[in-house]
Design an enzyme around this catalytic site. Sequence first.
Site, PDB file in Angstrom:
ATOM      1  N   SER A   5       0.673  -1.249   0.039  1.00 47.85           N
ATOM      2  CA  SER A   5       0.083  -0.050  -0.155  1.00 47.85           C
ATOM      3  C   SER A   5       0.993   1.065   0.045  1.00 47.85           C
ATOM      4  CB  SER A   5      -1.021   0.032   1.113  1.00 47.85           C
ATOM      5  OG  SER A   5      -1.692   1.274   1.309  1.00 47.85           O
TER       6      SER A   5
ATOM      7  N   LYS B 274      -4.454  -6.706   3.461  1.00 50.46           N
ATOM      8  CA  LYS B 274      -4.404  -5.492   2.298  1.00 50.46           C
ATOM      9  C   LYS B 274      -5.925  -4.926   2.082  1.00 50.46           C
ATOM     10  CE  LYS B 274      -3.174  -2.168  -0.210  1.00 50.46           C
ATOM     11  NZ  LYS B 274      -3.802  -2.117  -1.447  1.00 50.46           N
TER      12      LYS B 274
ATOM     13  N   HIS C  81      -7.464  -3.313   4.825  1.00 56.89           N
ATOM     14  CA  HIS C  81      -6.907  -1.840   4.742  1.00 56.89           C
ATOM     15  C   HIS C  81      -7.738  -1.135   3.663  1.00 56.89           C
ATOM     16  CE1 HIS C  81      -4.609   1.062   2.284  1.00 56.89           C
ATOM     17  NE2 HIS C  81      -3.602   1.346   3.715  1.00 56.89           N
ATOM     18  N   ASN C  82      -7.998  -1.525   2.470  1.00 59.55           N
ATOM     19  CA  ASN C  82      -8.469  -0.725   1.485  1.00 59.55           C
ATOM     20  C   ASN C  82     -10.097  -0.694   1.832  1.00 59.55           C
ATOM     21  OD1 ASN C  82      -6.115  -1.075   0.193  1.00 59.55           O
ATOM     22  ND2 ASN C  82      -7.421  -1.350  -1.935  1.00 59.55           N
TER      23      ASN C  82
ATOM     24  N   GLU D 156      -9.946   2.056   4.268  1.00 61.37           N
ATOM     25  CA  GLU D 156      -9.538   3.329   3.159  1.00 61.37           C
ATOM     26  C   GLU D 156     -11.005   3.827   2.836  1.00 61.37           C
ATOM     27  OE1 GLU D 156      -6.538   2.664   0.413  1.00 61.37           O
ATOM     28  OE2 GLU D 156      -7.795   3.225  -1.112  1.00 61.37           O
TER      29      GLU D 156
HETATM   30  C1  6PG Z   1      -3.146   1.756  -1.502  1.00 62.78           C
HETATM   31  C2  6PG Z   1      -4.479   1.800  -2.159  1.00 62.78           C
HETATM   32  C3  6PG Z   1      -4.624   1.069  -3.713  1.00 62.78           C
HETATM   33  C4  6PG Z   1      -5.422   1.563  -4.420  1.00 62.78           C
HETATM   34  C5  6PG Z   1      -6.462   0.775  -4.547  1.00 62.78           C
HETATM   35  C6  6PG Z   1      -8.022   1.343  -4.463  1.00 62.78           C
HETATM   36  O1  6PG Z   1      -3.276   0.959  -0.308  1.00 62.78           O
HETATM   37  O2  6PG Z   1      -2.388   2.065  -2.163  1.00 62.78           O
HETATM   38  O3  6PG Z   1      -5.481   1.132  -1.512  1.00 62.78           O
HETATM   39  O4  6PG Z   1      -4.440  -0.323  -3.602  1.00 62.78           O
HETATM   40  O5  6PG Z   1      -5.681   3.023  -4.566  1.00 62.78           O
HETATM   41  O6  6PG Z   1      -6.518   0.672  -6.040  1.00 62.78           O
HETATM   42  O7  6PG Z   1      -8.581   1.912  -5.380  1.00 62.78           O
HETATM   43  P1  6PG Z   1      -9.992   1.857  -5.823  1.00 62.78           P
HETATM   44  O8  6PG Z   1     -10.386   3.207  -4.714  1.00 62.78           O
HETATM   45  O9  6PG Z   1      -9.855   2.034  -7.162  1.00 62.78           O
HETATM   46  O10 6PG Z   1     -10.928   0.566  -5.520  1.00 62.78           O
END
Ligand code: 6PG
Length: 474
Positions: free
Chosen positions: A135, A189, A192-193, A196
């Site tokens: 990430s 991961k 994490h997303n 996010e």
């Molecule tokens: C990271 C991000 C990276 C990314 C994803 C999410 O941890 O560096 O999460 O993996 O930006 O591609 O993107 P989306 O918003 O397109 O799902």
Amino acid sequence: MTTSDSNSAEIGLIGLGTMGANLAMNIAEKGFRIAVFNRTLARKDEFYASAGELTDQIVPTDSLEQLVKAIKPPRAIILMVPAGDAVDQQIAALRPLLDKDDLIIDAGNANFHDTNRRAAEAEAAGVPFVGMGVSGGEEGARHGPSIMGGGPKPAWDRVAPILEAISAKYEGVPCATWMGEGGAGHFVKAVHNGIEYADMQMIAEVYGIMRDGFGMDAGRIGSVFEKWNKGTLKSYLIEISARVSNAKDTKTGAPILDVILDKAGQKGTGRWTVIEAQHLGAPITAIDAAVAARNLSSRLEERKAGEAIFGAAPQALSTEALSTDSLEMALIAGKIVCYAQGFQLLRTASENFGWSLPLPDVARVWREGCIIRSTMLNDMAEALTENADLNLMFAPYFSAKLSETEGSLRRVVSTAALNGLPLPALSNALSYFDMMRTSRSTANMIQGQRDFFGAHSFERLDSSGSHHGPWKQD
Ligand code: 6PG
């Protein structure tokens, strides 16, 4: 490649797209000689030409055979190709060229189910395979990402010195950690997303209150984010929200936010997290709402039709009804709840999948380099070190913070609801908080209904066993 390049590289990398190229430069810069290959050779040439003084550390190759030859055995090769079939194809093409103890590392955003399958296939073939979440976007890959590894521990240990060297550092501690067997790294991961998505959504929601409720322009909103970035909310996402708010469109001179179409994209990792959470029965309501909000945002025509029928909601708020300080407090509360949900999901997955996910280390590895990096993650690492089994909302530091801020979250959510400002993630976070602090819930009604129509039985408060209601008496 010349014969003098044979066996000279310490590691290899396939896939010189944005992430792969930046990771390769990072590895070269940290003093490791790296052999690289890209299916489109022109891209490899372009990469090599842009590597400047790092070219001494880079061995460009024109075929998989050359790549393999360029690396010292036992080899380690990182794949940075698009997640999905491309990874399987690359493994199928590469594996026959490798020795038994050569290691393939998939560093893309793989679905952890795919990683579990690839790990099982590799294990059956007696060859090592690591699935690794990376990430931090482009910048992170180049100067220090956060790395979440999964697979056989001895395989991870073999490459850990390189991965730790290239990773971000939090007060000198590398943000690169082995999370467990098989797909554990890619699962962490994905969570994490998911977090996010929710973190971004909650920020977008308070942005909406400032823009539509308070009528603030982008520049003033940027200043508020800048101020918040000096306090408890200090984080990469708040920092970039300030920068996004302050940036001007080069074409029109208007704030860039005012010209960006309000339809959010997604590659799918947030959705995977939500799907998995549903399978595991681990509620992540704020993350769920954030994924749904992205989907709803993309239904622009339908939203326009809705506004034509119902009219735009009466959104204007007085700053007496709410202040930007109360928005900050609400965001703190929402953020704590959202991370608590993410860690609860990791805990449940760990039990169900037979991993021993090191939750304090997960928080530590997220403190730097990754997209959700923040000051609060250090407090979370400390709370989880004290007690890794406790819902973060109940850890003394965070329960105190929640007690301080929940009133603001309540005020923000209710005021916004009365004024037609949608807050899907923050309101779900509030409901989660309220459910988790209510010992007597309303599920007795659900159980009564289930027993009424399906004789599903219920437990009683006053005695054990399974019971039925007196429905025949009606
Ligand atoms: C990271 C991000 C990276 C990314 C994803 C999410 O941890 O560096 O999460 O993996 O930006 O591609 O993107 P989306 O918003 O397109 O799902």
